[in-house]
Design an enzyme around this catalytic site. Sequence first.
Site, mmCIF file in Angstrom:
data_model
loop_
_atom_site.group_PDB
_atom_site.id
_atom_site.type_symbol
_atom_site.label_atom_id
_atom_site.label_comp_id
_atom_site.label_asym_id
_atom_site.label_seq_id
_atom_site.Cartn_x
_atom_site.Cartn_y
_atom_site.Cartn_z
ATOM 1 N N GLU A 68 47.907 34.753 29.858
ATOM 2 C CA GLU A 68 47.026 35.620 30.672
ATOM 3 C C GLU A 68 45.531 35.432 30.367
ATOM 4 O O GLU A 68 44.707 36.268 30.711
ATOM 5 C CB GLU A 68 47.349 37.122 30.545
ATOM 6 C CG GLU A 68 48.787 37.538 30.363
ATOM 7 C CD GLU A 68 49.756 37.049 31.418
ATOM 8 O OE1 GLU A 68 50.460 36.067 31.112
ATOM 9 O OE2 GLU A 68 49.820 37.607 32.515
ATOM 10 N N TYR A 91 44.115 35.337 27.339
ATOM 11 C CA TYR A 91 43.644 35.962 26.101
ATOM 12 C C TYR A 91 43.354 34.889 25.035
ATOM 13 O O TYR A 91 43.502 33.687 25.290
ATOM 14 C CB TYR A 91 44.668 36.983 25.596
ATOM 15 C CG TYR A 91 44.750 38.221 26.464
ATOM 16 C CD1 TYR A 91 43.636 39.042 26.635
ATOM 17 C CD2 TYR A 91 45.927 38.572 27.121
ATOM 18 C CE1 TYR A 91 43.701 40.188 27.443
ATOM 19 C CE2 TYR A 91 45.995 39.710 27.931
ATOM 20 C CZ TYR A 91 44.881 40.512 28.085
ATOM 21 O OH TYR A 91 44.947 41.636 28.887
ATOM 22 N N ARG A 117 54.576 34.254 24.249
ATOM 23 C CA ARG A 117 54.302 34.356 25.691
ATOM 24 C C ARG A 117 53.398 33.182 26.045
ATOM 25 O O ARG A 117 52.217 33.152 25.694
ATOM 26 C CB ARG A 117 53.648 35.701 25.985
ATOM 27 C CG ARG A 117 53.357 35.941 27.438
ATOM 28 C CD ARG A 117 54.348 36.930 28.049
ATOM 29 N NE ARG A 117 53.965 37.236 29.420
ATOM 30 C CZ ARG A 117 53.407 38.377 29.793
ATOM 31 N NH1 ARG A 117 53.175 39.331 28.912
ATOM 32 N NH2 ARG A 117 53.099 38.580 31.052
ATOM 33 N N HIS A 141 43.884 36.493 33.705
ATOM 34 C CA HIS A 141 43.399 37.694 34.400
ATOM 35 C C HIS A 141 42.248 37.374 35.347
ATOM 36 O O HIS A 141 42.034 38.070 36.325
ATOM 37 C CB HIS A 141 42.973 38.767 33.410
ATOM 38 C CG HIS A 141 44.152 39.452 32.767
ATOM 39 N ND1 HIS A 141 45.286 39.780 33.470
ATOM 40 C CD2 HIS A 141 44.374 39.859 31.499
ATOM 41 C CE1 HIS A 141 46.147 40.358 32.671
ATOM 42 N NE2 HIS A 141 45.626 40.415 31.467
ATOM 43 N N GLN A 194 49.195 51.398 41.465
ATOM 44 C CA GLN A 194 48.306 52.547 41.609
ATOM 45 C C GLN A 194 48.289 53.488 40.408
ATOM 46 O O GLN A 194 47.234 53.931 39.994
ATOM 47 C CB GLN A 194 48.703 53.345 42.855
ATOM 48 C CG GLN A 194 48.213 52.721 44.133
ATOM 49 C CD GLN A 194 48.661 53.504 45.351
ATOM 50 O OE1 GLN A 194 49.366 52.970 46.181
ATOM 51 N NE2 GLN A 194 48.268 54.749 45.480
#
Length: 673
Positions: A165, A167, A215, A253, A340
């Site tokens: 992601e 990081y 991951r 991201h 949401q």
Amino acid sequence: MTFKHLLSPLDLGFTQLKNRVIMGSMHTGLEEEKQGFEKLAQFYAERAQADVALIVTGGISPNFQGRLAFHTAQLSFSWQIKKHRIVTEAVHQAGGKICLQILHAGRYSYHPLSGAPSRIQAIISPFKPFKMFGWQVKKTIQDFVRCAELAALSGYDGVEVMGSEGYLINQFLCQKTNQRQDAWGGSFERRIQFALEIVKGIRKRVGTDFIIIFRLSMLDLVEKGSSWKEVVDLAKALKDAGVTLINTGIGWHEARIPTIATSVPRAAFTWVTQKLKQEVDIPLITSNRINMPEVAEHVLAEGQADMISMARPFLADEQWVKKAQQQRSDLINTCIACNQACLDHTFKMERASCLVNPRACYETELNFPQVSEAKNIAVVGAGPAGMAFSVYAACRGHHITVFEKSPQMGGQFNLASRIPGKEEFKETLRYFAQQFKLHQIDLRLNQAFTQEVLAQEQFDEVVVASGVIPRKLDLEGFESPHVLSYQEALMGAEIGERVAIIGAGGIGIDMAQFIFESQESLTLDLERWLAWWGIDKNYRQPGGLCTPESISSSQVREVHLLQRKTSKIGQFLGKTTGWIHRAHLKHHQVITHQGVHYLKFDEQGLHIEKNGQVEVLAVDTVIVCAGQVSNRHALKWLDEVDIPLHFIGGVELALELDAERAIRQGAELAASI
Ligand code: FAD
Ligand code: NAP
Ligand code: SF4
């Protein structure tokens, strides 16, 4: 369906996982709250009790610099073990297993002290990271190892090393963010050393009977990301370094490609895991937009992966695995991937929960115990607020009769489910319909709640959930049959070739999507969706990107989207999804207008004033998406009756109403009534 593959155990040699389901890492916000670990313990224990094989915690930083924000959680000191034990003991007592995720955010840290391999700022961060000195790199590796050691001492069954992601570890792996020329940068062999040293260090420190998940970013979806060969070589090296399982990470991201939103097709990325399965001999976990047992079973049966990681589906329904075991996936409260109440909350530094399950992360606070005296309650309206109230109140033992004036349950949510890309919303309607049957709720469709109805039956209390109606605009020419409400447009009224949408809120933007894609939802066609976003299954470029294909809609239309405000269109949409909607508007060449004053509609079109100038948009259809008003006036007579009344959802307050508020209000009232 028996879900044979999904429910079969996995032998890791030193330990067995009871099935193939992992609850993926989610930062809930409880990690930082007062008494948060007690709440987390209950949150995890309920999922473990319902047979999730392995839980991964939200990301915990191995040191101060790696924290996501100044206030977020870190595990570096032995005094911190005590609170982690609250969690591990609860999960073990519930018969589950749990790994701690170690996450160093690197340049994604939302504070000015962030550190990274090179001093290159991320487009999504306001902070430029410091370049780590060589000694800091070594110290950070030690911090990871120490964190894993403390995790073992806290009773965790293992750790997940967050290497994807975008990081820190991912930043070391790719040239995009690693431009060092020392032992940690330059060639591929040197860029992967940071990851490998962490894994080797952890394995050496914690011994062999400890799960290490890595991951791995299998598809970076950014330019200058890893090449496919690098992904494969790293996976092999990680196996040799001692990892137990490799989990799939998709997209940094900062990637401008949706990876988990509701418009992403189900199981959209399992092909990447499958590609790696042909190369390495170690159990692989796949993830992203898998939310129902049928999908998960198919992925496993096809041999695409060995395990399935789902995160948000366990916010939506803690009983997910149990229901799969009972072959009752029709009872699952499905995650609709709206973000949401979960991710959008996290970005606002609020506690995560779930739109369809307001109890998520509130397990110690929002409960529905049996009542000693059941009440006879009438509910007016079967929209999200009325449905939620009815189900939770029926769980408590109340007798519920629901009056719904239309032929179906769901209220405005039915309209939402007609939007291309929001097909998942139908699952929520199915869930509530099943719950109504299960709890024997007396549902009276096509029956408006009237004075006569109330007079005929004996109710102790009335819950009014009659919702909202679209706002009408009192302008010249707006009585024309070519001026439609959003409700009329979505229910099939004829829409012309040149359209003006008045109101650029959530519904106005959804309307544009409906106009262009109602015949051909990309979400239902994975190959077209991948091509549209420019994702290359053949992985010809590092990062897996290719030029997006311009897929023209079969409906040639000119669409104008207008608002009175001067702010950016879609500014108030959720942080994690607003940009996706804006990308669709751009792709379909929707013409946007801000700072507009509406004048009239006639045969020439829509007359507006913009920047002091009068303009005529030569449109043949106007669709009004100018918000809603409460439906309360229709039940004005209730003010005169002598019976306890409760107003929930849109009828109580139409302003800024969404389904998250409607459902939570319904649940909270049911808990207290
Ligand atoms: P409603 O949904 O309006 O339900 C009220 C119900 O009461 C209706 O079924 C109505 O027929 C019934 N009723 C009214 N009067 C009577 C009477 N006298 N007797 C009996 N029955 C009566 N929200 C989100 O959170 N996320 C989204 O992505 C989203 N997308 C949307 C997309 C579209 C196109 C639309 C239209 C809405 C969307 N919404 C979304 C909004 C969401 O659907 C509403 O906020 C929600 O439905 C409001 O719930 P409610 O129960 O208060 O009212
Ligand atoms: P909304 O987001 O509040 O937007 C209403 C729009 O109407 C605004 O663009 C507003 O802009 C305009 N408007 C308001 N009063 C007006 C008036 N008197 N005349 C002309 N224009 C007017 O509401 P919505 O689009 O109706 O959506 C309803 C709810 O559903 C919202 O809470 C929304 O969050 C939710 N929803 C969410 C999503 C999602 O993807 N998350 C999607 C759809 C709906 P100006 O005032 O600038 O003109
Ligand atoms: Fe899924 Fe939406 Fe609930 Fe998040 S809020 S868990 S995305 S249904």
